[in-house]
Scaffold this motif. Structure first.
Motif, PDB file in Angstrom:
ATOM      1  N   LEU A  96       0.853  -1.184   0.000  1.00  0.00           N
ATOM      2  CA  LEU A  96       0.000   0.000   0.000  1.00  0.00           C
ATOM      3  C   LEU A  96       0.888   1.234   0.000  1.00  0.00           C
ATOM      4  O   LEU A  96       1.623   1.464   0.950  1.00  0.00           O
ATOM      5  N   ALA A 100      -1.751   6.571  -1.083  1.00  0.00           N
ATOM      6  CA  ALA A 100      -3.013   5.955  -1.500  1.00  0.00           C
ATOM      7  C   ALA A 100      -4.207   6.731  -0.954  1.00  0.00           C
ATOM      8  O   ALA A 100      -4.159   7.299   0.139  1.00  0.00           O
ATOM      9  N   THR A 101      -5.293   6.748  -1.722  1.00  0.00           N
ATOM     10  CA  THR A 101      -6.520   7.408  -1.286  1.00  0.00           C
ATOM     11  C   THR A 101      -7.469   6.376  -0.685  1.00  0.00           C
ATOM     12  O   THR A 101      -7.294   5.169  -0.846  1.00  0.00           O
ATOM     13  N   ASP A 103     -10.543   5.589  -1.501  1.00  0.00           N
ATOM     14  CA  ASP A 103     -11.233   4.730  -2.464  1.00  0.00           C
ATOM     15  C   ASP A 103     -10.301   3.680  -3.057  1.00  0.00           C
ATOM     16  O   ASP A 103     -10.735   2.601  -3.442  1.00  0.00           O
ATOM     17  N   ARG A 104      -8.989   3.963  -3.105  1.00  0.00           N
ATOM     18  CA  ARG A 104      -8.030   2.957  -3.576  1.00  0.00           C
ATOM     19  C   ARG A 104      -7.883   1.834  -2.557  1.00  0.00           C
ATOM     20  O   ARG A 104      -7.683   0.677  -2.926  1.00  0.00           O
ATOM     21  N   GLY A 107     -11.899   0.447  -2.176  1.00  0.00           N
ATOM     22  CA  GLY A 107     -12.664   0.193  -3.388  1.00  0.00           C
ATOM     23  C   GLY A 107     -13.835   1.153  -3.456  1.00  0.00           C
ATOM     24  O   GLY A 107     -14.225   1.763  -2.451  1.00  0.00           O
ATOM     25  N   SER A 108     -14.419   1.300  -4.628  1.00  0.00           N
ATOM     26  CA  SER A 108     -15.520   2.251  -4.782  1.00  0.00           C
ATOM     27  C   SER A 108     -16.285   1.948  -6.054  1.00  0.00           C
ATOM     28  O   SER A 108     -16.046   0.928  -6.719  1.00  0.00           O
ATOM     29  N   HIS A 110     -17.293   1.807  -9.766  1.00  0.00           N
ATOM     30  CA  HIS A 110     -16.536   1.786 -11.016  1.00  0.00           C
ATOM     31  C   HIS A 110     -17.029   2.962 -11.869  1.00  0.00           C
ATOM     32  O   HIS A 110     -18.085   2.908 -12.495  1.00  0.00           O
ATOM     33  N   GLU A 123     -15.795  -1.656  -7.686  1.00  0.00           N
ATOM     34  CA  GLU A 123     -14.416  -1.927  -8.093  1.00  0.00           C
ATOM     35  C   GLU A 123     -13.593  -2.202  -6.841  1.00  0.00           C
ATOM     36  O   GLU A 123     -13.387  -1.307  -6.025  1.00  0.00           O
ATOM     37  N   GLY A 125     -10.819  -2.756  -3.920  1.00  0.00           N
ATOM     38  CA  GLY A 125      -9.617  -2.017  -3.561  1.00  0.00           C
ATOM     39  C   GLY A 125      -8.511  -2.940  -3.080  1.00  0.00           C
ATOM     40  O   GLY A 125      -8.567  -4.164  -3.258  1.00  0.00           O
ATOM     41  N   LEU A 126      -7.526  -2.355  -2.440  1.00  0.00           N
ATOM     42  CA  LEU A 126      -6.364  -3.119  -1.998  1.00  0.00           C
ATOM     43  C   LEU A 126      -6.705  -4.088  -0.875  1.00  0.00           C
ATOM     44  O   LEU A 126      -6.072  -5.150  -0.760  1.00  0.00           O
ATOM     45  N   GLY A 448      -7.977  10.429  -7.291  1.00  0.00           N
ATOM     46  CA  GLY A 448      -9.172   9.921  -6.659  1.00  0.00           C
ATOM     47  C   GLY A 448      -9.845  10.978  -5.819  1.00  0.00           C
ATOM     48  O   GLY A 448      -9.410  12.121  -5.755  1.00  0.00           O
TER      49      GLY A 448
END
Length: 676
Positions: A96, A100-101, A103-104, A107-108, A110, A123, A125-126, A448
């Protein structure tokens, strides 16, 4: 060619290897935080860990790495049929990045499919990618607090819940969280530090023979990585087999009443807050027993677990380094335990290691690190009585140079940089940040952020006719997307320029100065600022501490600061300008706040005071936010610090008004006089 340096080839990091291994045996421990100076193989060892972990079975095609043996896996791609296809793959190491934001990470929505096809699709995320693997955060102390909270909550709960941008998703997120950090770059907040299961202090070996072996192995690896990996292949295979055996054995490990009572006694003796320490220590002790092939937790298991689970949880001052008194630990544990039985199948035989480094992983008697030697332990040095350092020759005679200690710090006034910045999220000055109150919107430019729905609709609405819209829905295009602009607070660079000349050397005055600086340092610690320290005396200025996030090192430098000699004020301001210029290139987003602590005198060199005022005017013209704290005392004052503040275009504050309480008293006094 192997991608990473072999795990079993790392020399001199026994405690780190043990902590990482225990966390992979029992992910419920809550991860590992590794603190240490640069160049101590922290990242090398974490990246090598994944290669010695047993492979896992996953549902084929599932984006969330679901376990096919689970009856009802928590995956948005499910449910799965009973005869689902299964594939075996290595454990993932997901890194990570610090930038990183949210949403990254979580996830968020798409965005492309939402705008172009009108469908709501999540979508991942990590956290989804790291499920059943390792999530590695290098320089975790530089990560935004709210992101660290997200990671630790997911690691503790074993799942991630996303409620944002019209998406409502929950998925499994069980992973081993590993964070590494260099304390010189700043500390984690105590409340976040406590959320890591285990912590380890690492340092470069001091034994010359060990250092030689480290260099020899590294050169051999870089010369021929394949041959070097082959040399340790058997050791790596033995480690994998031993970890797998321990993972299977841990469900059979018994935490006896004796072990539970000893864990409670240890945690109570070290005055840890809450019950998390007891739970983590119990889990780590069980994992240590399984790692050594035992089915019952014994004294050595509790000791090893306490050394890793308690150092960062004991009650301490903000500038104290984590640590644990191992003599007290041994005294509490005693030697009255019954001999624990061995596992019947011998799957976890502790002698199964094939190399010196893997064998040492199971050695629980190794020292976790002598934190009392850390430069960050300033609580003792700050409280020392003033002592004479010696004589220093100054023009006009010999003058004694003294070191005076600070007293108990107080809550200072909040000093900020004017205007609105765009620096790293913090708690000092106003800035445009990723968190805070929404004040506007802007077109998406590759980064993001959270969607500003109203402004997105407003951007798309005028183009519906030209786009040939039919029906009741809006026709969106990617260019319509607007992201929210939020205003919060940023952290700053607090650069102290401290007068340590003879005019400041009076014990009472220097004591007040150091106490004020220590109070401001504590305030900077709480607000996530970087700090730097320039001191000036005799014939020049010294950058005693380059700008850093490590507030405790600044406190240690302050405690050692001597006073005596002439006052080279012009030289100090010139050095300050150079440091600020360099930092503007290195970290252009972080706005500085210059704090000059002096009585305003200048006594070194020809036309000392005129030269100092000239340099001050040039520095003030650069627009740097400045603060002059006037240390002059007595009935008859020259007012030189106020004049310096005028040339710097700085805020002027008498030393006695740095305290928030003192300022309140001044305001109340003024209001009382006005009412009278």
């Amino acid at each position: 060619m192997p991608q990473h340096y072999p795990f079993s080839a790392v020399v001199g990091s026994d405690d780190m290897a043990l902590a990482l291994t225990l966390s992979t045996i029992s992910p419920a421990i809550g991860g590992v935080l590794v603190r240490g100076e640069k160049g101590t193989a922290k990242s090398t060892m974490v990246r090598a860990l994944a290669s010695v972990l047993p492979p896992i079975d996953v549902v084929a095609g599932d984006r969330f790495s679901s376990d096919p043996r689970e009856a009802d896996p928590l995956s948005p791609d499910g449910p799965f049929p009973p005869d689902v296809d299964v594939e075996t793959r290595p454990v993932r190491l997901v890194e990570l990045p610090v930038g990183a934001t949210e949403d990254r990470v979580l996830g968020s929505l798409h965005l492309e499919k939402a705008l172009s096809e009108g469908v709501t699709e999540y979508e991942p995320g990590l956290l989804a990618r790291a499920h059943r693997g390792i999530l590695y955060v290098d320089e975790v102390n530089l990560l935004h607090d709210h992101l660290v909270d997200l990671l630790l909550d997911a690691a503790a709960m074993g799942r991630s819940t996303v409620e944002r941008d019209g998406v409502s998703v929950e998925h499994a997120a069980r992973f081993v969280l590993v964070g590494t950090m260099n304390p010189e770059e700043g500390e984690l907040r105590p409340q976040l530090l406590d959320r890591f299961g285990l912590t380890v202090e690492v340092a470069a070996p001091r034994d010359p023979a060990t250092r030689v072996e480290v260099v020899r192995r590294r050169i051999a690896y870089e010369t021929d990585p394949a041959a070097f990996a082959a040399r340790f292949a058997d050791d790596e295979a033995d480690l994998t087999a031993r970890i797998q055996a321990a993972q299977e054995l841990i469900t059979k490990v018994d935490l006896s009443d004796w072990a539970m009572l000893k864990i409670a006694e240890v945690c109570a003796a070290f005055e840890v807050d809450g019950m998390r320490a007891d739970i983590v220590t119990a889990r780590a002790a069980a994992a240590h027993a399984a790692w050594n092939g035992r089915v019952e937790v014994g004294r050595e298991d509790v000791r090893a677990a306490a050394r890793l689970a308690l150092p960062h949880r004991r009650r301490r001052n903000p500038f104290d380094a984590p640590g644990i008194d191992e003599d007290l630990l041994d005294q509490i544990l005693g030697d009255d335990e019954p001999e624990p039985p061995q596992a019947d199948d011998g799957a976890g035989d502790s002698s199964a290691s094939g190399s010196d480094s893997s064998a040492s992983v199971g050695d629980s008697s190794a020292s976790v690190g002598d934190s009392s030697a850390s430069v960050g332990d300033s609580s003792a040095s700050v409280g020392d009585s003033s002592a004479s350092v010696g004589d220093s020759s100054a023009a006009g005679g010999t003058e004694e140079v003294t070191v005076t200690a600070a007293q108990q710090p107080y809550r200072p006034r909040l000093f900020t940089v004017g205007g609105t910045g765009a620096g790293e999220s913090g708690r000092r000055s106003r800035a445009i940040t990723e968190t805070g109150r929404r004040i506007g919107a802007a077109p998406r430019s590759g980064g993001g952020g959270s969607i500003h729905l109203t402004e997105t609709i407003r951007a798309a609405a005028p183009h519906q006719v030209s786009r040939g819209r039919t029906g009741t829905g809006l026709d969106f295009r990617p260019g319509d997307l607007r992201l929210a602009i939020k205003e919060g607070h940023e952290s700053n660079l607090i650069l102290f320029c401290v007068d340590a000349s003879g005019s400041m050397a009076a014990r009472r005055r220097m004591e007040q100065v150091k106490t004020a600086i220590l109070s401001l340092l504590m305030d900077a610690y709480q607000r996530r600022d970087k700090v730097g320290l320039i001191t000036f005396r005799q014939d020049g200025a010294e950058l005693a501490l380059p700008p850093t996030g490590s507030i405790d090192i600044a406190a240690a430098r302050l405690a050692e600061l001597p006073a005596g000699g002439r006052t080279p004020l012009a030289e100090a301001l010139s050095r300050t300008a150079d440091v600020l210029r360099l930092e503007r290139v290195r970290d252009p987003r972080r706005r500085p706040l210059l704090v000059v602590i002096t009585d305003g005198r200048a006594t070194y060199g020809p036309d000392a005071l005129a030269r100092a005022h000239q340099v001050a005017r040039h520095l003030g013209a650069t627009g740097v936010a400045s603060l002059v704290i006037d240390c002059e005392t007595g009935k008859f004052r020259m007012g030189l610090a106020r004049t310096l503040a005028e040339h710097l275009l700085a805020e002027y504050v008498p030393l006695g008004e740095v305290s928030a309480a003192a300022l309140t008293d001044v305001v109340r006094s003024g209001l009382s006089e006005g009412a009278a």
